[in-house]
Design an enzyme around this catalytic site. Structure first.
Site, PDB file in Angstrom:
ATOM      1  N   CYS A  50       0.789  -1.568   0.043  1.00  0.00           N
ATOM      2  CA  CYS A  50       0.361  -0.119  -0.177  1.00  0.00           C
ATOM      3  C   CYS A  50       0.693   0.925  -0.276  1.00  0.00           C
ATOM      4  O   CYS A  50       1.624   1.733  -0.719  1.00  0.00           O
ATOM      5  CB  CYS A  50      -0.732  -0.235   1.511  1.00  0.00           C
ATOM      6  SG  CYS A  50      -2.668   0.959   1.109  1.00  0.00           S
ATOM      7  N   HIS A  66      -4.060  -5.502   1.400  1.00  0.00           N
ATOM      8  CA  HIS A  66      -3.787  -6.427   2.582  1.00  0.00           C
ATOM      9  C   HIS A  66      -4.634  -6.955   2.803  1.00  0.00           C
ATOM     10  O   HIS A  66      -4.956  -7.544   2.192  1.00  0.00           O
ATOM     11  CB  HIS A  66      -4.570  -4.752   3.415  1.00  0.00           C
ATOM     12  CG  HIS A  66      -3.585  -3.642   3.811  1.00  0.00           C
ATOM     13  ND1 HIS A  66      -2.552  -3.135   3.952  1.00  0.00           N
ATOM     14  CD2 HIS A  66      -4.479  -2.329   3.203  1.00  0.00           C
ATOM     15  CE1 HIS A  66      -1.885  -1.960   3.763  1.00  0.00           C
ATOM     16  NE2 HIS A  66      -3.273  -1.493   3.400  1.00  0.00           N
TER      17      HIS A  66
END
Length: 481
Positions: free
Chosen positions: A329, A427
């Site tokens: 991310c 994630h």
């Protein structure tokens, strides 16, 4: 409602354990935290976000997480300011003093969400935030006594004996809070006792004599708490995984605004891996096989912090030695050539140079993407499940070598031509057993035959049994009516 004498006294863990214990008794349970402050967030099925602790508590209660379990979430972006998420969506960005003025306007959202949880449950377990004795923040409070008074919820105060001074903390809270607030507190729990419980019997009596509150539990330290997702980055820094010399080393710089760091939990539990969480002042070890740049709530600020620590130099040297690098991310965004923030989403508008390890550029603009994702890794066809939680769009030549193929057909991530540097917006990658095993195989590590989800469930069951033994749960139910 469990309130604390201070932050990190174990309220979140107690709520999770009590939720599982009450579910095992056959009750419908919902967790609730009016206001949370954490960059470790979870995505709900409806595409909102809540604190990771409330997602764990929902799991303990065996229900899907809901934005109404944590109606106000503060996600710090700087030393003085935070993103304000209300009922799962970004509501505003405010500095600390601005937020104090904003709080009264948020109470209707909090009470609405609480009413929804009450309608679904036999019992709602409410968690306070920070310290109940912060009388400087009492005006307009929505997190502790302000909520308890508005909702008519009895309070149990939690103190942490492991940090010392628990008698003074509990009795001191009784002393400083207003009489109307004090009347809401019906009992207390002393948490994290190490050693012989009988040594604190007089302490429990002394607290009762000085406060009039009922002693509802003296809870021994629960060692396996480290196997559950941590909510606070300070907990992460304090509970470093065990060193495993001779095993393949994975190094992770602990950035100041690290987010969604439970991505690392499944790796920390792998006996065949030496996971090192690097604190400021610690270099990237030369023997590292993989460096992971974790998620960040403020990518540009954390990139600057990474450079201040000299970790950028270490990572570039690691790359020249043939080491692998993975960005998750915000860490993925850092690996590129440039990060643009034209709207000032993270701070003053502007652009910064990235680490230059991937031929990509990121524009911080548009709506935040919040959704669960599934798919497979392109290199080996191994399944994964996880979630996306980010602002920004990334493009560039290296996105022609994506890392993941999502079930909906989208491609995610980017990789260098030799495959040693890669990044993804997903994630939860390592929480999927097959995907984690594939990564360990690439590092030459032996993957233990583990089921990460089953391990978390077993810890929650053990925590519930622990609290059944050491907390007067019948008395808590009587308080709740």
């Amino acid at each position: 409602m469990l309130q604390g004498t201070g932050s990190s006294v174990g309220k979140s863990l107690l709520v999770a354990g009590l939720a599982r214990a009450l579910v095992l008794r056959g009750l419908r349970v919902r967790p609730f935290k009016p206001q949370n402050m954490s960059n470790n967030a979870a995505v709900t099925p409806g595409g909102g976000e809540i604190g990771r602790a409330q997602a764990l508590q929902a799991r303990a209660a065996r229900v899907a997480p809901s934005v109404h379990m944590n109606p106000v979430l503060l996600k710090p972006q700087s030393e003085t300011g935070a993103q304000v998420v209300v009922q799962g969506r970004v509501h505003a960005t405010a500095r600390a003093r601005e937020y104090q003025a904003m709080k009264p306007s948020l109470m209707p959202f909090v009470l609405e969400s609480f009413a929804r949880m009450r309608a679904e449950a036999d019992i709602v377990l409410v968690e306070g935030a920070g310290s109940a004795s912060e009388i400087n923040l009492r005006a307009g409070d929505i997190a502790n006594m302000g909520f308890a008074r508005a909702a008519g919820v009895p309070v149990v105060l939690v103190g942490d004996i492991d940090r010392g001074g628990v008698i003074a903390s509990l009795v001191g809270t009784h002393t400083v809070v207003a009489p109307e607030d004090r009347a809401m507190i019906r009992g207390f729990i002393v948490n994290r006792m190490r050693g012989d419980l009988s040594l604190f019997a007089d302490g429990m009596t002394g607290i009762t004599e000085r406060t009039g509150w009922a002693p509802l539990g003296l809870v021994p330290f629960f060692e396996n708490a480290r196997r559950l997702p941590a909510e606070d980055a300070e907990d992460l820094r304090d509970a470093l995984p065990p060193r495993r010399p001779g095993k393949p080393c994975v190094a992770v710089p602990l950035l100041p605004r690290i987010s969604n760091f439970d991505d690392l939990d499944p790796l920390a539990a792998e006996p065949g891996l030496d996971l090192r969480l690097l604190r400021p002042g610690q270099p990237v070890p030369a023997e590292a096989a993989l460096v992971i740049l974790p998620g960040s709530k403020a990518t540009i600020a954390d990139l600057a912090a990474l450079r201040r620590e000299g970790w950028d130099t270490d990572i570039l040297a690691h790359r020249r030695r043939g080491g692998a690098v993975l960005g998750l991310c915000g860490g993925f965004q850092m690996l590129g050539q440039r990060i643009d923030d034209p709207e000032g989403i993270e701070g003053p508008p502007g652009a910064v140079q990235g680490l230059g390890l991937l031929e990509i550029e990121t524009m911080l603009a548009g709506d935040k993407r919040l959704e669960a994702v599934t798919g497979e890794s392109i290199a080996d066809g191994v399944a994964f499940s996880g979630y996306e939680m980010h602002i920004g769009r990334t493009a560039g030549p290296d996105t022609a070598r994506p890392v993941l193929r999502l079930t909906d057909g989208r491609l995610d991530g980017a990789a260098s031509a030799d495959g040693l540097v890669s990044g993804t917006y997903a994630h939860g990658l390592f929480g999927h057993d097959a995907q984690r095993a594939a990564w360990l195989a690439r590092l030459g590590a032996d993957a233990a035959p583990r089921n990460h989800d089953a391990e978390v469930e077993a810890v929650l069951d053990a925590l519930a049994a622990h609290l059944e033994q050491h907390v007067d749960i019948d008395a808590l139910l009587a308080l709740a009516g």
